[in-house]
Structure formats: C-alpha cells, structure tokens
Design an enzyme around this catalytic site. Sequence first.
Site, PDB file in Angstrom:
ATOM      1  N   ASP A  34     -10.255  17.796 -13.036  1.00 20.75           N
ATOM      2  CA  ASP A  34      -9.326  17.576 -12.007  1.00 20.75           C
ATOM      3  C   ASP A  34      -7.933  17.862 -12.325  1.00 20.75           C
ATOM      4  O   ASP A  34      -7.642  17.307 -13.572  1.00 20.75           O
ATOM      5  CB  ASP A  34      -9.541  16.528 -11.200  1.00 20.75           C
ATOM      6  CG  ASP A  34     -10.815  16.590 -10.385  1.00 20.75           C
ATOM      7  OD1 ASP A  34     -11.510  17.556 -10.520  1.00 20.75           O
ATOM      8  OD2 ASP A  34     -10.954  15.614  -9.583  1.00 20.75           O
ATOM      9  N   HIS A 174     -10.064  14.567 -16.184  1.00 21.26           N
ATOM     10  CA  HIS A 174      -8.693  15.109 -15.678  1.00 21.26           C
ATOM     11  C   HIS A 174      -7.990  15.765 -17.021  1.00 21.26           C
ATOM     12  O   HIS A 174      -7.824  14.933 -17.827  1.00 21.26           O
ATOM     13  CB  HIS A 174      -7.782  13.803 -15.081  1.00 21.26           C
ATOM     14  CG  HIS A 174      -8.514  13.295 -13.843  1.00 21.26           C
ATOM     15  ND1 HIS A 174      -9.398  12.446 -14.008  1.00 21.26           N
ATOM     16  CD2 HIS A 174      -8.338  13.584 -12.577  1.00 21.26           C
ATOM     17  CE1 HIS A 174     -10.085  12.161 -12.681  1.00 21.26           C
ATOM     18  NE2 HIS A 174      -9.138  12.824 -11.666  1.00 21.26           N
TER      19      HIS A 174
END
Length: 215
Positions: A34, A174
């Site tokens: 992400d 992430h």
Amino acid sequence: MLYWSTANRFLRMLYPAWQWQIPTSEKKIYLSFDDGPHPEITPWVLDQLKNYNAKASFFCIGKNVKTWPAVYERILREGHIVGNHTMNHRNGWKSSDEEYFADIGEAAKYIDSKLFRPPYGRLTRFQGKLLKEAGYEMIMWTVLSGDFDAKKSAAQCWDMVRENVDKGSIVVYHDSEKAWDRLNVVLPQTLEWFSARGYIFEAINMNILKANNRK
C-alpha cells in the site's frame, strides 16, 4: 493507533462481500503493498520480488502515481497488479461520500483498475456498497504486517506474518518511508521463509476473484 492485525471472524461476518482471503488448497500467498509508488522503496520491493519470481498487488495512491509514473509503469511491466488506494490517502470515515468518491475518481485517471483498498481499512458500509455497484472489488487483508507502525519492531512484524499467514492469505506491507525500517527486514524474511516451505506468491486479479465468486 488502533487496527486489526488479522481479519477475525467478526470482520468477515460484518463485511462478507469484501475479500479477506483467497480460498485455495494450494500453497499460495497474496502479497500486497500500500501507499506507493515511492521512487526508491518501490524499486527495491520489485527487486526483492524478482529474486523469487514473486508477483504481488500494489494499491497505489493516485498522487504518487502522478508524481512517479515511471515507477508505476515498472510495476505493470514486471507483471504485477495495481489497485486504487484513492488519490490522497483519504479516510472514508472522515470524508463525506461526495469527497470520497471524487478522490477515488481522480485516482482512477492514473490507476486503471477496479481493485480497491480503502486507506486505513476505513470506509462506511454505504461507501462500500456504492463502490461494489460501480464494479469495484474491495480487497482487504488476512494479515496486516504492522510495518507502518513505528511502535513495532521488525521482529514483531515478522512474528505476526510467520504465525498467521497460511494458504490463500492476503498480506499487507507498505512501500513507503514510514514502513521502511521494518519492511526492509521483514519482506526478505517473508520471501525466503515461505519459499523454502513450498509457497508461491501470486497477485490478486479479477479472474481469481470471479472464479472464487462462482464457487
């Protein structure tokens, strides 16, 4: 900072139309990243994945795609899948529906995908319903590594992944600066440890989701 590290039974019952795991009897793991693309961290992630012939899903922020289009193009060129993560990492709980959908629509100008993951995992049931009606698939997670959490050590993040990931798990990392201190340790561990145990890493795509919906 409050968040669910694993998709427990309550969450799955509350939002059954959202994808928390990919049903499979095979040793397949679905890594996802992400908040990118990032000009340095995302290429590093791509290099790690290439070492294991691993494919992953990247839920991109529109403004980052706009700023670093070459990195975004490399994600696609190397066979990974992209998803919409809004234009400005917008929290659905703290946005009006109009603001939220406008932000997603702006991101869609740069991200050609009907896969969607809400930033922070937060959107209202109504927002999710309208996105579903617009053809989006809500991709949540089985295991949230916690790499974004500065209060966690890399060892704690690795324990979360190692102890909870299984066949069909959707795992969230992430490719961002806030996660780097943990990501740069945990991602190589994940790839090496699970590969040694016969797992392969695949990207989530609409064909997989359609096949599962038919079961």
